[in-house]
Scaffold this active site. Structure first.
Site, PDB file in Angstrom:
ATOM      1  N   GLY A   1      -2.837   3.855  -4.330  1.00  0.00           N
ATOM      2  CA  GLY A   1      -3.465   4.579  -5.423  1.00  0.00           C
ATOM      3  C   GLY A   1      -4.801   5.204  -5.074  1.00  0.00           C
ATOM      4  O   GLY A   1      -5.290   5.140  -3.942  1.00  0.00           O
TER       5      GLY A   1
ATOM      6  N   SER B   1       0.813  -1.214   0.000  1.00  0.00           N
ATOM      7  CA  SER B   1       0.000   0.000   0.000  1.00  0.00           C
ATOM      8  C   SER B   1       0.846   1.264   0.000  1.00  0.00           C
ATOM      9  O   SER B   1       0.355   2.347  -0.314  1.00  0.00           O
ATOM     10  CB  SER B   1      -0.933   0.025   1.220  1.00  0.00           C
TER      11      SER B   1
ATOM     12  N   GLU C   1      -5.880  -7.614   9.996  1.00  0.00           N
ATOM     13  CA  GLU C   1      -4.762  -8.542  10.194  1.00  0.00           C
ATOM     14  C   GLU C   1      -3.691  -7.911  11.082  1.00  0.00           C
ATOM     15  O   GLU C   1      -3.040  -8.583  11.870  1.00  0.00           O
ATOM     16  CB  GLU C   1      -4.177  -8.969   8.849  1.00  0.00           C
TER      17      GLU C   1
ATOM     18  N   CYS D   1      -9.519  -1.704   3.542  1.00  0.00           N
ATOM     19  CA  CYS D   1      -8.722  -0.560   3.105  1.00  0.00           C
ATOM     20  C   CYS D   1      -9.128  -0.128   1.693  1.00  0.00           C
ATOM     21  O   CYS D   1     -10.205   0.409   1.498  1.00  0.00           O
ATOM     22  CB  CYS D   1      -7.239  -0.895   3.216  1.00  0.00           C
ATOM     23  N   PHE D   2      -8.290  -0.366   0.690  1.00  0.00           N
ATOM     24  CA  PHE D   2      -8.654  -0.028  -0.681  1.00  0.00           C
ATOM     25  C   PHE D   2      -9.932  -0.759  -1.070  1.00  0.00           C
ATOM     26  O   PHE D   2     -10.764  -0.224  -1.813  1.00  0.00           O
ATOM     27  CB  PHE D   2      -7.504  -0.412  -1.610  1.00  0.00           C
TER      28      PHE D   2
ATOM     29  N   HIS E   1      -6.990  -2.273   8.892  1.00  0.00           N
ATOM     30  CA  HIS E   1      -6.366  -3.567   8.638  1.00  0.00           C
ATOM     31  C   HIS E   1      -6.609  -4.531   9.805  1.00  0.00           C
ATOM     32  O   HIS E   1      -5.900  -4.459  10.812  1.00  0.00           O
ATOM     33  CB  HIS E   1      -4.861  -3.393   8.444  1.00  0.00           C
TER      34      HIS E   1
ATOM     35  N   GLY F   1      -4.988   7.167   2.310  1.00  0.00           N
ATOM     36  CA  GLY F   1      -5.036   8.601   2.054  1.00  0.00           C
ATOM     37  C   GLY F   1      -6.333   9.034   1.416  1.00  0.00           C
ATOM     38  O   GLY F   1      -6.532  10.223   1.159  1.00  0.00           O
ATOM     39  N   PHE F   2      -7.246   8.063   1.154  1.00  0.00           N
ATOM     40  CA  PHE F   2      -8.556   8.353   0.573  1.00  0.00           C
ATOM     41  C   PHE F   2      -9.638   7.758   1.466  1.00  0.00           C
ATOM     42  O   PHE F   2      -9.369   6.852   2.255  1.00  0.00           O
ATOM     43  CB  PHE F   2      -8.655   7.766  -0.837  1.00  0.00           C
TER      44      PHE F   2
ATOM     45  N   GLN G   1     -12.887   1.276  -0.029  1.00  0.00           N
ATOM     46  CA  GLN G   1     -13.147   2.407  -0.923  1.00  0.00           C
ATOM     47  C   GLN G   1     -13.807   1.944  -2.222  1.00  0.00           C
ATOM     48  O   GLN G   1     -14.731   2.588  -2.725  1.00  0.00           O
ATOM     49  CB  GLN G   1     -11.837   3.131  -1.201  1.00  0.00           C
TER      50      GLN G   1
ATOM     51  N   ASN H   1      -3.634   2.543   6.956  1.00  0.00           N
ATOM     52  CA  ASN H   1      -2.745   3.124   5.963  1.00  0.00           C
ATOM     53  C   ASN H   1      -3.587   3.524   4.767  1.00  0.00           C
ATOM     54  O   ASN H   1      -3.787   2.735   3.847  1.00  0.00           O
ATOM     55  CB  ASN H   1      -1.648   2.138   5.557  1.00  0.00           C
TER      56      ASN H   1
END
Length: 388
Positions: A238, A54, A358, A264-265, A356, A308-309, A268, A306
């Site tokens: 990203g 990430s 985990e 996480c991603f 996260h 940023g979006f 989103q 972790n």
């Protein structure tokens, strides 16, 4: 084990796109690197941080001042290499003091070609990012530190930013990898690798899933071909707004009623699949001490994060999915800034969290979410069996 590069005092400079400069000493590989400068607040787990895919495209600053004393070992890595674009620390350890260490952190950085800088005021850099937001930066070390200040700043400002970038292809596997279930197998799990951590695969295997780690370019037809019991989207780097193909794949799976879990991603992208929008946070959430409220229980979890979006969604009550997937609720909320930390679909078997669970190198408060997903899959399989 040697730490010679810590004592040769090669110069280095960190340059931010606003023109701010911080002069220090080279750490890791020599040369030049560019990326989005971000800070992480974890006081431990630096190896897990650096090997987390990430962080691709980002220059990572450790707010904890003393880094490297436990060295690096083969067991704790979250992937096969260091992914951070660069590294910023205040005081790198001069010795390695752990029996599990295979090499020093400095040696690992050099081996993977990661350009870093030490001996700067990391608190000052952190305060600037907190006040002005994450920004592009460059680390110039060794001979490159002598490049003119104007040329360094020009190069930083010409480097790509994080907004609008799709980095999944840089970190994903290129072919399918299958990891057997640990214990009794309950089914195959389609895991789309957007930058997954090794500990995530381990946790899914422990819940009885045969993990099929799939390239980020996978199609839904290829997902269906393995007859999965569920679908999982991993963390990754990203901008989620640049991942339309992944959103379309997820929407197809949700329409088929395939149980889904994203972290996480993956949270989103779930938001986007539901018809919601995402936005860039001023400086993001990174570290292993982020407080999150589980709205269903009132319990506060300390989480590893972790990102940023974030997803833009109403915090209170339920709302209808703009994409037609029924009722949705925000299940978890960040207590520092009220950011959406989880989504739960009430009419389809799908949920996600922004953090996260985990948490390798961090707290285990949220590990139960893997059990929740296992239960969701078992319930879905039971319903299919009843209607067969």
């Amino acid at each position: 084990m040697t730490l010679t590069s810590l004592f040769d005092h090669d110069p280095a400079v960190l340059v931010l796109e606003d023109g701010t400069r911080y002069e220090g000493r080279a750490y890791g590989a020599r040369g030049t690197t560019f990326g989005e400068v971000v800070f992480t607040t974890g006081m431990s787990g630096y190896q897990e941080t650096l090997t987390d895919p990430s962080y691709a495209g980002q220059i990572v600053l450790q707010t904890s001042p003393h880094i490297g004393n436990t060295g690096v070992n083969a067991e704790d890595a979250e992937s096969h290499r260091i992914w951070a674009a660069g590294y910023i620390v205040r005081d790198p350890s001069r010795v390695v003091s752990n029996w599990r260490a295979d090499e020093s952190l400095d040696e690992a950085l050099e081996a993977d070609g990661i350009v870093g800088i030490s001996a700067i005021d990391t608190r000052a850099v952190t305060r600037r990012i907190r006040s002005d937001g994450s920004m592009r930066g460059g680390v110039f070390s060794g001979a490159d530190a002598a490049i003119s200040a104007d040329e360094q700043l020009r190069a930083v400002r010409e480097a790509p930013g994080m907004a609008g970038r799709n980095l999944s292809a840089e970190v994903s596997v290129t072919s399918t990898r299958i990891t057997p279930a640990i214990g009794d197998k309950i089914g195959s799990l389609a895991v789309v690798d957007l930058g997954i951590k090794a500990s995530t695969v381990t946790n899914l295997g422990r819940r009885g899933f045969e993990v099929h780690l799939l390239p980020q370019s996978v199609t839904y037809a290829e997902v269906k071909a393995i007859d999965p019991a569920g679908l999982f989207f991993s963390n990754g780097p990203g901008d989620p707004s640049a991942s339309d193909a992944h959103v379309e794949l997820l929407q197809a799976a949700l329409k088929d009623g395939l149980p889904y879990f994203g972290i996480c991603f993956g949270n989103q992208l779930f938001g986007r699949a539901l018809g919601l929008t995402t936005y860039k946070l001023p400086f993001g959430h990174r570290g292993i001490n982020q407080p999150v409220l589980d709205k269903s229980t009132g319990r506060v979890e300390i989480t590893a994060q972790n990102h940023g979006f974030a997803v833009d969604a109403p915090i209170e009550g339920t709302f209808d999915s703009p994409a037609g997937f029924g009722r949705v609720e925000v299940s978890h909320v960040g207590l520092n800034d009220s950011v959406v930390e989880g989504l739960n679909a009430l009419d389809i078997p799908a949920f996600s969290v922004q953090y996260h669970p985990e948490a390798a190198g961090g707290p285990n408060d949220a590990n139960y979410l893997f059990d929740r997903f296992r239960d969701l899959v078992l319930e879905s399989l039971s319903k299919k069996g009843a209607h067969a």
